[in-house]
Design a protein around this motif. Structure first.
Motif, PDB file in Angstrom:
ATOM      1  N   PRO A 152     -22.916   4.050 -35.825  1.00 48.96           N
ATOM      2  CA  PRO A 152     -23.248   5.145 -34.850  1.00 48.96           C
ATOM      3  C   PRO A 152     -24.231   4.308 -34.076  1.00 48.96           C
ATOM      4  O   PRO A 152     -24.575   3.296 -33.806  1.00 48.96           O
ATOM      5  N   ALA A 153     -24.572   5.405 -32.874  1.00 48.08           N
ATOM      6  CA  ALA A 153     -25.347   4.634 -31.890  1.00 48.08           C
ATOM      7  C   ALA A 153     -26.878   4.453 -32.269  1.00 48.08           C
ATOM      8  O   ALA A 153     -27.547   5.345 -33.024  1.00 48.08           O
ATOM      9  N   PRO A 154     -27.446   3.551 -31.746  1.00 51.68           N
ATOM     10  CA  PRO A 154     -28.899   3.199 -32.259  1.00 51.68           C
ATOM     11  C   PRO A 154     -29.792   4.333 -31.597  1.00 51.68           C
ATOM     12  O   PRO A 154     -29.710   4.949 -30.655  1.00 51.68           O
ATOM     13  N   ALA A 155     -30.860   4.488 -32.012  1.00 43.99           N
ATOM     14  CA  ALA A 155     -32.180   5.408 -31.732  1.00 43.99           C
ATOM     15  C   ALA A 155     -32.615   5.090 -30.264  1.00 43.99           C
ATOM     16  O   ALA A 155     -32.714   5.806 -29.506  1.00 43.99           O
ATOM     17  N   ASP A 189     -18.990   9.648 -31.442  1.00 46.45           N
ATOM     18  CA  ASP A 189     -20.217  10.006 -31.807  1.00 46.45           C
ATOM     19  C   ASP A 189     -21.226   9.248 -31.072  1.00 46.45           C
ATOM     20  O   ASP A 189     -22.415   9.311 -31.341  1.00 46.45           O
ATOM     21  N   GLY A 190     -20.780   8.158 -30.032  1.00 47.78           N
ATOM     22  CA  GLY A 190     -21.703   7.442 -29.283  1.00 47.78           C
ATOM     23  C   GLY A 190     -21.908   6.193 -29.968  1.00 47.78           C
ATOM     24  O   GLY A 190     -22.379   5.312 -29.109  1.00 47.78           O
ATOM     25  N   GLY A 191     -21.349   5.544 -31.014  1.00 45.90           N
ATOM     26  CA  GLY A 191     -21.531   4.282 -31.613  1.00 45.90           C
ATOM     27  C   GLY A 191     -20.336   3.352 -31.168  1.00 45.90           C
ATOM     28  O   GLY A 191     -19.784   3.612 -30.095  1.00 45.90           O
TER      29      GLY A 191
END
Length: 403
Positions: free
Chosen positions: A353-356, A390-392
């Motif tokens: 997934p996308a990192p914070a 999902d943005g990742g």
């Protein structure tokens, strides 16, 4: 230098076509001197026989004229390499009034047939036949009938011309075979150079796939020690242990690659087993020990049944995916998925997934994916990578698995 001049310089002396303005004329070799001398002596012998016959049936002035003309014709043969066409025309005309020039004419016809193209040879041969016919009626041989003289002149001209063309064809064939051999040698050198280039590319790709994973672990944990000097001793000890193990594995992998480059008779390492699909869990466990959250989801019950080359490609794809996730999305969970069965192919995917925080950009990013694309294509598969819904980031590849 024009293309024609280069071709003339590359041709050997017996195939060069002299007469061009400014063309470099090759020097006579020992073989050329022997051939020229032999033709001169042969033409002189024929001229002497003809002069002796002419002296018995002609007046003294005509005999003197024949002897002078025959001597000049034989001496002119030394110019046959420089002006073959002009010499043949001149001797054909001289043969009309001086039968003693017949030997020199035949020698010049042979030279033209050897050194000039067929179109020029054909009309010069026709001119020689025509002048021979005129000579039979203008200066008939009292010892031979006209019919026999006509047939003999026609046959001699054709035989000498055909012999010269045969010699030319043989020399051109030999030269073509030599050129083909030189071209084959040059192509072999090009293939060897291309093979070396492909080998270097394969080695560079393998070094990237193998060492990038180890060095990323070193970078992550060395950075943690740098920015968290007040970390508990247990975490510092664990990070130092991972750095030590990763450095040791990197050295081992480097020795393995260097061992491939060594000559077969050199001793040393380089015989470590190559990774396969069966060693994929060990790779995942290694990433977990380095602090990454990795989930392995596989439906392949017997990894050993997968071909070694396919399994090694799956391993490298997963390794590159884990390395990229650790570099560009640190701290995010990574899922490695392996699906497939014999006859349907093998699918491997790596998703994170996308990192914070913001996504870090490192120099040289993307080179590993380029190498993976080439590796997958060589294995007969296809590779897709890019942002996930999902943005990742998702990495997915399909590889053939024969039934």
């Amino acid at each position: 230098m024009t293309r024609t001049d280069r071709q003339r310089r590359l041709l050997p002396s017996h195939l060069a076509e002299p007469g061009g303005s400014g063309a470099a004329r090759p020097r006579r070799t020992v073989r050329d001197w022997i051939v020229d001398t032999s033709l001169f002596l042969l033409a002189a012998l024929v001229g002497l026989v003809a002069a002796d016959t002419s002296a018995q049936y002609t007046s003294e002035p005509v005999t003197l004229f024949d002897q002078l003309t025959g001597g000049l014709a034989c001496c002119a043969l030394w110019l046959r390499r420089r002006w073959p066409v002009g010499l043949a025309i001149g001797l054909s005309l001289a043969n009309v009034v001086a039968p003693v020039a017949a030997g020199a004419l035949l020698a010049s016809l042979f030279s033209v047939a050897v050194r000039r193209p067929f179109r020029e040879v054909a009309w010069i041969c026709a001119l020689a036949v025509a002048t021979s016919v005129v000579q039979v009626f203008l200066r008939p041989d009292p010892t031979t009938s006209r019919t026999l003289s006509l047939v003999l002149g026609f046959v001699l001209v054709l035989l000498v011309t055909a012999w010269g063309m045969l010699v030319r064809s043989r020399r051109q064939l030999v030269e073509a075979l030599r050129e083909r051999a030189r071209r084959a040698e040059a192509e072999a050198e090009l293939r060897a150079a291309q093979a070396q280039r492909l080998a270097r590319e394969a080695i560079a790709r393998e070094m990237h796939d193998v060492l990038a994973h180890r060095l990323t672990l070193l970078s992550v944990h060395a950075g943690a020690l740098e920015f968290r000097p007040d970390a508990p001793p247990e975490q510092i000890a664990r990070a130092a242990g991972v750095i030590r193990d990763s450095a040791h594995e990197a050295l081992q992998d480097l020795r393995e690659i260097i061992g491939v480059l060594r000559a077969p008779d050199e001793e040393g390492e380089g015989n470590r087993p190559q990774p396969t699909l069966a060693t994929l869990p060990a790779l995942v466990e290694e990433s977990r020990q380095a602090g990454a959250e990795v989930v392995l989801d596989t439906t392949v019950d017997d990894p050993d049944a997968v071909p070694a080359a396919t399994g090694r490609t799956v391993y490298r794809i997963a390794q590159e995916g884990l390395t990229n996730a650790r570099k560009h999305a640190p701290g995010t969970p990574v899922t490695v998925t392996v699906r497939g069965r014999p006859g349907e192919g093998l699918t491997v995917g790596v998703h994170n997934p996308a990192p914070a925080g913001p996504v870090p950009h490192l120099p040289g990013s993307g080179q590993g994916l380029i190498g993976l694309t080439e590796r997958t294509a060589l294995a007969g598969g296809r590779l897709e990578h890019g942002p996930a819904p999902d943005g990742g980031f998702a990495l997915r590849a399909w590889l053939p698995w024969p039934p």
